[in-house]
Design an enzyme around this catalytic site. Structure first.
Site, PDB file in Angstrom:
ATOM      1  N   SER A  54       0.823  -1.214   0.000  1.00  0.00           N
ATOM      2  CA  SER A  54       0.000   0.000   0.000  1.00  0.00           C
ATOM      3  C   SER A  54       0.860   1.269   0.000  1.00  0.00           C
ATOM      4  O   SER A  54       0.706   2.140  -0.864  1.00  0.00           O
ATOM      5  CB  SER A  54      -0.889   0.039   1.243  1.00  0.00           C
ATOM      6  OG  SER A  54      -1.604  -1.156   1.358  1.00  0.00           O
ATOM      7  N   CYS A 204      -3.053  -4.290  11.225  1.00  0.00           N
ATOM      8  CA  CYS A 204      -4.477  -4.181  11.519  1.00  0.00           C
ATOM      9  C   CYS A 204      -4.833  -4.871  12.845  1.00  0.00           C
ATOM     10  O   CYS A 204      -5.432  -5.950  12.854  1.00  0.00           O
ATOM     11  CB  CYS A 204      -5.337  -4.739  10.393  1.00  0.00           C
ATOM     12  SG  CYS A 204      -7.051  -4.225  10.647  1.00  0.00           S
ATOM     13  N   ASP A 340       3.807  -0.350   7.526  1.00  0.00           N
ATOM     14  CA  ASP A 340       3.964  -1.263   8.661  1.00  0.00           C
ATOM     15  C   ASP A 340       5.410  -1.448   9.140  1.00  0.00           C
ATOM     16  O   ASP A 340       5.632  -1.844  10.279  1.00  0.00           O
ATOM     17  CB  ASP A 340       3.391  -2.644   8.309  1.00  0.00           C
ATOM     18  CG  ASP A 340       1.902  -2.600   8.030  1.00  0.00           C
ATOM     19  OD1 ASP A 340       1.273  -1.563   8.327  1.00  0.00           O
ATOM     20  OD2 ASP A 340       1.365  -3.599   7.512  1.00  0.00           O
ATOM     21  N   LYS A 348      -0.679  -0.104  12.874  1.00  0.00           N
ATOM     22  CA  LYS A 348      -0.221  -0.455  11.521  1.00  0.00           C
ATOM     23  C   LYS A 348      -1.411  -0.807  10.629  1.00  0.00           C
ATOM     24  O   LYS A 348      -1.903  -1.939  10.658  1.00  0.00           O
ATOM     25  CB  LYS A 348       0.770  -1.621  11.602  1.00  0.00           C
ATOM     26  CG  LYS A 348       2.036  -1.238  12.383  1.00  0.00           C
ATOM     27  CD  LYS A 348       3.045  -2.346  12.409  1.00  0.00           C
ATOM     28  CE  LYS A 348       4.228  -2.012  13.315  1.00  0.00           C
ATOM     29  NZ  LYS A 348       4.936  -0.771  12.991  1.00  0.00           N
ATOM     30  N   THR A 349      -1.893   0.172   9.870  1.00  0.00           N
ATOM     31  CA  THR A 349      -3.050  -0.038   8.991  1.00  0.00           C
ATOM     32  C   THR A 349      -2.815   0.679   7.658  1.00  0.00           C
ATOM     33  O   THR A 349      -1.981   1.594   7.584  1.00  0.00           O
ATOM     34  CB  THR A 349      -4.349   0.542   9.605  1.00  0.00           C
ATOM     35  OG1 THR A 349      -4.247   1.971   9.620  1.00  0.00           O
ATOM     36  CG2 THR A 349      -4.583   0.064  11.024  1.00  0.00           C
ATOM     37  N   ALA A 350      -3.590   0.293   6.639  1.00  0.00           N
ATOM     38  CA  ALA A 350      -3.486   0.968   5.337  1.00  0.00           C
ATOM     39  C   ALA A 350      -3.859   2.437   5.483  1.00  0.00           C
ATOM     40  O   ALA A 350      -3.292   3.310   4.805  1.00  0.00           O
ATOM     41  CB  ALA A 350      -4.412   0.294   4.324  1.00  0.00           C
ATOM     42  N   CYS A 383      -9.433   2.153  11.950  1.00  0.00           N
ATOM     43  CA  CYS A 383      -9.725   0.729  11.987  1.00  0.00           C
ATOM     44  C   CYS A 383     -11.231   0.535  11.881  1.00  0.00           C
ATOM     45  O   CYS A 383     -11.945   0.791  12.856  1.00  0.00           O
ATOM     46  CB  CYS A 383      -9.191   0.154  13.298  1.00  0.00           C
ATOM     47  SG  CYS A 383      -9.456  -1.603  13.442  1.00  0.00           S
TER      48      CYS A 383
HETATM   49  C1  UQ1 Z   1      -8.399   4.976   4.846  1.00  0.00           C
HETATM   50  O1  UQ1 Z   1      -7.848   5.999   4.486  1.00  0.00           O
HETATM   51  C2  UQ1 Z   1      -7.924   3.723   4.378  1.00  0.00           C
HETATM   52  O2  UQ1 Z   1      -6.854   3.674   3.527  1.00  0.00           O
HETATM   53  C3  UQ1 Z   1      -7.084   3.677   2.202  1.00  0.00           C
HETATM   54  C4  UQ1 Z   1      -8.512   2.545   4.798  1.00  0.00           C
HETATM   55  O3  UQ1 Z   1      -7.959   1.362   4.404  1.00  0.00           O
HETATM   56  C5  UQ1 Z   1      -8.502   0.657   3.431  1.00  0.00           C
HETATM   57  C6  UQ1 Z   1      -9.640   2.568   5.669  1.00  0.00           C
HETATM   58  O4  UQ1 Z   1     -10.164   1.500   5.999  1.00  0.00           O
HETATM   59  C7  UQ1 Z   1     -10.128   3.819   6.146  1.00  0.00           C
HETATM   60  C8  UQ1 Z   1     -11.320   3.814   7.051  1.00  0.00           C
HETATM   61  C9  UQ1 Z   1      -9.512   4.993   5.756  1.00  0.00           C
HETATM   62  C10 UQ1 Z   1      -9.993   6.320   6.266  1.00  0.00           C
HETATM   63  C11 UQ1 Z   1     -10.992   6.901   5.311  1.00  0.00           C
HETATM   64  C12 UQ1 Z   1     -12.118   7.559   5.645  1.00  0.00           C
HETATM   65  C13 UQ1 Z   1     -12.996   8.078   4.564  1.00  0.00           C
HETATM   66  C14 UQ1 Z   1     -12.547   7.770   7.036  1.00  0.00           C
END
Ligand code: UQ1
Length: 458
Positions: A54, A204, A340, A348-350, A383
């Protein structure tokens, strides 16, 4: 730019100069004696992006569109790019694996040069990275975006258990195993359903419990919930790190009769007997055996070994040692990290990688131009806590674990709107905007929608 250099004088000379150090590394031996490549190449670029996930893909898009064709190299060995946030939904049978990926060639920007190899050796003092194919890449700037590696093998019995056809152990974390989760769910009619969260940083951190809520709802929908016991054993001391959302999640567990045990770490899977062994982390050495009819295991994770063995680049925990605000390396001013593998203490999330991307981009450009770095990352992570087949709590927070919410509604409530956003809107946003470098996280949207928020929550 790329000079073809014969084997004998190739630039990855540290490898040739230190044969004893490498002697027991099978992959290196394979590389040395491989006859499949006659030439090893030396590449040069302005920016080397290590990793086409990502963060790496989004940054390669931003940087290559600014710097022009072939000035950015992306080092990425995989053929497929997975949208991993979809894996919980695949586990619950809401999406299929083929919905979750595109080919790497499709998602990497055309203006960047893709080397389909793995980074094997980082040498930040000489601004070079050596690849699994024996090539050397010389860079002006390095962006580390390797992500995390899954270490199923760290838990005795787990990797074997996952390979058993029609077995009782499953895991949403790997594309190899994620389809097995829904298969196992459909085969399970009764008994103990046990879910884990390991004693390591994870990507995540909400996903290990999202699958618990989905499975609970699955059995309720079938009218079989009273036939199963559901237990979530987490190595963490809390259900969720942000109190605002933990306070909403505890009552959900209570209402749905989900048992939550904190500080319990999976240490062994005895698959022949269907027994999972947990350690009580508050009383090290104290073990518990639990019989399962379904075990959902989350593997321990770490940054890739080939990165962590370069001690100069990583912190004590093995993640890239960056300044938490600028995401620039604390010792090497031409090295940055995103996603990450970064040592910044965000979740650690996208979504975190999305919010980091404009900061890393603007700070890298400033560094290239010899200007001070002024862009600051606030630790934003999000999340979408899917709590079943039609509801979701959208957690959003910063470094201080304080809510940093986008929408003018109470986001700590289970909502259908947030579920649709997670299931249908986010994948579109990801493929169309994030990977092409246009999505910078919801900061702007938050400011615009802030007009509609009651003043106390602004
Ligand atoms: C976000 O930016 C993002 O990255 C692309 C996600 O991962 C897939 C998300 O799940 C979320 C919730 C966001 C944040 C975006 C908004 C519109 C609150």
């Amino acid at each position: 730019m790329n000079s073809r250099i014969p084997l004998g004088i190739r630039q990855c000379n540290r490898l040739l100069a230190t044969p004893i150090y490498y002697a027991n590394e099978a992959s290196t031996l394979t590389r040395l004696f491989s006859t499949s490549r006659l030439h090893y190449e030396r590449h040069e670029c302005i920016v080397l992006v290590v990793g086409g996930g990502s963060g790496g893909c989004a940054m390669a898009a931003k940087l290559s569109s600014h710097l022009g064709k072939d000035k950015v190299i992306v080092l990425e060995p995989e053929d497929k790019h997975y949208y991993q946030p979809m894996f919980t939904l695949i586990g619950g049978g809401m999406k299929r694996l083929e919905h979750s990926y595109k080919t790497m060639a499709d998602v990497l920007p055309k203006k960047a040069k893709w080397l389909k190899e793995k980074a094997m050796e980082f040498d930040p003092d000489n601004n070079t990275v050596c690849t699994s194919g024996g090539d050397t890449i010389k860079y002006d700037f390095l962006l580390i975006a390797t992500g995390l590696q899954l270490k199923y093998e760290k838990i005795p019995g787990l990797a074997e258990a996952l390979e058993i056809p029609n077995g009782k152990v499953c895991s949403i974390y790997s594309p190899k195993y994620v389809e097995g989760v829904y298969d196992l769910l459909r085969r399970t009619n009764e008994g103990n359903l046990i879910f884990t969260f390991p004693a390591s940083p994870v990507k995540c951190p909400g996903a290990p419990q999202k699958i618990v809520y989905i499975v609970d709802h699955y059995f309720r929908k079938l009218g079989k919930r009273d036939k199963v016991n559901i237990t979530y054993n987490t190595a963490l001391p809390v259900l969720f790190g942000v109190k605002h959302y933990a306070d909403a999640l505890w009552p959900i567990c209570k209402k749905r009769n989900i048992t939550v045990n904190t500080r319990r770490n999976l240490v062994e899977v005895r698959h022949a007997e269907d027994i999972a062994v947990f350690e009580d982390l508050d009383h090290p050495g104290q073990l518990f055996e639990e019989k399962y009819s379904l075990l959902h295991a989350v593997p321990p994770m770490s940054a890739p070994d080939d990165l962590t063995k370069c001690r100069k680049l990583v912190n004590e925990a093995g993640f890239v040692d960056v300044n938490n605000s600028t995401l620039q390396h604390v010792r090497y001013s031409n090295v940055f990290a995103i996603g990450d593998s970064s040592g910044s203490p965000n979740s650690k999330t996208a979504a975190a990688a999305a919010a980091q991307s404009p900061v890393v981009y603007r700070n890298m450009i400033a560094a290239m131009e010899g200007k001070p770095l002024t862009d600051v990352y606030d630790g934003y992570a999000s999340c979408p806590l899917v709590t079943g087949y039609s509801t979701c709590i959208l957690a959003e927070f910063d470094y201080n674990l304080q809510p940093l919410e986008t929408f003018p509604v109470a986001q700590n409530k289970e909502r259908y709107s947030m579920f649709i956003m997670k299931k249908d809107f986010m994948p579109l946003l990801y493929w169309k905007l994030m990977l092409t470098g246009y999505w910078n996280g919801p900061g702007l949207m938050r400011k615009l929608l802030g007009v509609f928020k009651p003043s106390k929550s602004k």
